[in-house]
Design a protein around this motif. Sequence first.
Motif, short mmCIF file in Angstrom:
data_model
loop_
_atom_site.label_atom_id
_atom_site.label_comp_id
_atom_site.label_asym_id
_atom_site.label_seq_id
_atom_site.Cartn_x
_atom_site.Cartn_y
_atom_site.Cartn_z
N ALA A 73 0.82 -1.21 0.00
CA ALA A 73 0.00 0.00 0.00
C ALA A 73 0.86 1.27 0.00
N PHE A 74 2.13 1.14 0.42
CA PHE A 74 3.00 2.31 0.52
C PHE A 74 4.17 2.26 -0.47
N VAL A 75 4.30 1.16 -1.19
CA VAL A 75 5.50 0.95 -1.99
C VAL A 75 5.64 1.97 -3.11
N TYR A 76 4.54 2.48 -3.66
CA TYR A 76 4.65 3.40 -4.79
C TYR A 76 5.08 4.80 -4.36
N LEU A 77 5.09 5.07 -3.06
CA LEU A 77 5.65 6.34 -2.61
C LEU A 77 7.13 6.44 -2.96
N SER A 78 7.80 5.30 -3.06
CA SER A 78 9.23 5.29 -3.39
C SER A 78 9.49 5.85 -4.79
N SER A 79 8.47 5.89 -5.64
CA SER A 79 8.63 6.48 -6.97
C SER A 79 9.06 7.94 -6.88
N PHE A 80 8.69 8.60 -5.78
CA PHE A 80 9.01 10.02 -5.60
C PHE A 80 10.29 10.23 -4.79
N PHE A 81 10.99 9.15 -4.45
CA PHE A 81 12.10 9.31 -3.50
C PHE A 81 13.24 10.15 -4.07
N ASN A 82 13.64 9.88 -5.32
CA ASN A 82 14.72 10.68 -5.90
C ASN A 82 14.31 12.14 -6.05
N LEU A 83 13.05 12.38 -6.36
CA LEU A 83 12.55 13.75 -6.43
C LEU A 83 12.55 14.40 -5.05
N THR A 187 1.88 -9.03 -6.03
CA THR A 187 2.10 -7.74 -6.64
C THR A 187 0.80 -6.99 -6.87
N ALA A 188 -0.30 -7.72 -7.04
CA ALA A 188 -1.59 -7.09 -7.24
C ALA A 188 -1.99 -6.22 -6.05
N GLY A 189 -1.42 -6.52 -4.88
CA GLY A 189 -1.72 -5.72 -3.70
C GLY A 189 -1.28 -4.28 -3.82
N ARG A 190 -0.47 -4.00 -4.84
CA ARG A 190 -0.01 -2.62 -5.04
C ARG A 190 -1.16 -1.68 -5.42
N VAL A 191 -2.30 -2.25 -5.79
CA VAL A 191 -3.45 -1.40 -6.09
C VAL A 191 -3.84 -0.57 -4.87
N LEU A 192 -3.49 -1.07 -3.67
CA LEU A 192 -3.77 -0.32 -2.45
C LEU A 192 -2.97 0.98 -2.38
N SER A 193 -1.90 1.05 -3.18
CA SER A 193 -1.12 2.29 -3.24
C SER A 193 -1.93 3.45 -3.78
N ILE A 194 -3.04 3.14 -4.46
CA ILE A 194 -3.91 4.20 -4.96
C ILE A 194 -4.36 5.10 -3.81
#
Length: 478
Positions: A73-83, A187-194
């Motif tokens: 649920a929180f993993v996609y926050l890492s997409s912004f880490f370098n920014l 991996t489908a659990g990443r939808v919770l990152s929404i």
Amino acid sequence: MKVVQKDGVWSEDILERDAIDREIRTHPDSEDLDHIESEEISEQITGLRESLSAVFSWENYRVYLATSWIFNAFVYLSSFFNLYLWNLDLGLIIIGAIGSITSVVSTIARFFGGYVGDRANRKDLAVLSMLFMAVYYLMIGIFIDPILIFIALTINASIEITKGGSTAYIMDNIPREHSGLALSLFTAGRVLSIITLFVFGVLYPFMQFEAFRLLHLIGGVLLLFSTLLRAVYLKGVEQNRREAGTKLWRTFIEDNKRALKFLMTVIPGMMIVCIFDSISDSFFKLGALIYMYEELYIDIPSMVIMLIVTLLIQVPVLLKIGRLTDRKGVKSTALLVYAMMPISAALLIIAYWVPDWLPGYSLAANALIPGLGVIFKTSFLAVVLKYVNDTLWYTIVLVLIRKRLPSQDTSKILSLFWFVVWLSSSLGPLIGGIISEATNILYLFVGVFILNILILGAIARYDLTVKGHINQEAQVGN
């Protein structure tokens, strides 16, 4: 009539099904076609139900899946880490150097983690993995000092020493015939990152990157709860132990020699492809959002919408890919997925001169919902293609390895595989930072495009694995 495939040889059921299909095409009849199509849909639904029932019959899988979804649920926050690091006034070379150092730490930890995973209690390793992640998220949420952030990243990288055993804990108990579906569900659990992405997008205009830290703090608390769930409800499973009287270092060397022999004889093509893909991936993730923010003037809420759309597309396609690899084979599925990678890189390059793929609609969409106009940006197509296919590609790699793994020493083989891949590509972020600072960040994606074309050609021309049964000499642990 079930369609099955074993060791690359189609069963008689397949031949019979093909004969029926040819007969239908020769003598088309709408009622017969509707009847056959209805039967096939019914079979697929029944097959999916049976697969889900088999996968969820193991209690440990249910607990592990639930706790991994909390993390996802929180993993996609890492997409912004370098920014986020860029926002802290760190240059691309420094950001790249941090990425390379933590990559080396991950690689070394993963290498020794393979041995730990096959000798230590895997349930304990699954608990420790979640605890380490909780500490990382808490530190990012609390501290803004670059040194403490680097320590947090090092702790996160050190998870690899327990992650191999944690992953093997589940993989050893997933039915092979349902491995594609079972791994896809994780991996489908990443939808919770929404949910977290939406909250970040809403809070950012008011809190800026303080919202990023707040969500990490909340994630850390929830991961501590997940750690407790794993400690209480996961049950131990049998695994191999070092024989009494054997020397630890000798066993370690001998086991890894056998694991390396297995990798070099069974999946050599996959190792080479994954090395170059990892370098390409490090280039893209180092600079993509920074490039969009600084050069293409796309704001954070727009990027959030971009990632939410990615997730909405990703999950149903991911489940389909998981089933497809089980039915159609890995190579054809790998070609289908990886063909999108060079297209993604090309679109990101083109976006520098052609920012909108549908000009004139961005402003109207933004007036309707702030940030919605990003869907008409060329860079939107690039990033969505990249992130969706990255996840699909990673799933294909796991499925391929799972289908070729021997019955023993799963963790060791996984750890050695990723050790070779990550060690070979660990300088990727630093090299990417140097390229960006010495020339222009745009050339980073030219490099990605070239690497993607080479990888796609290799997948098309060469086999990713050695076909046939694994012989006794290649069996690890025999």
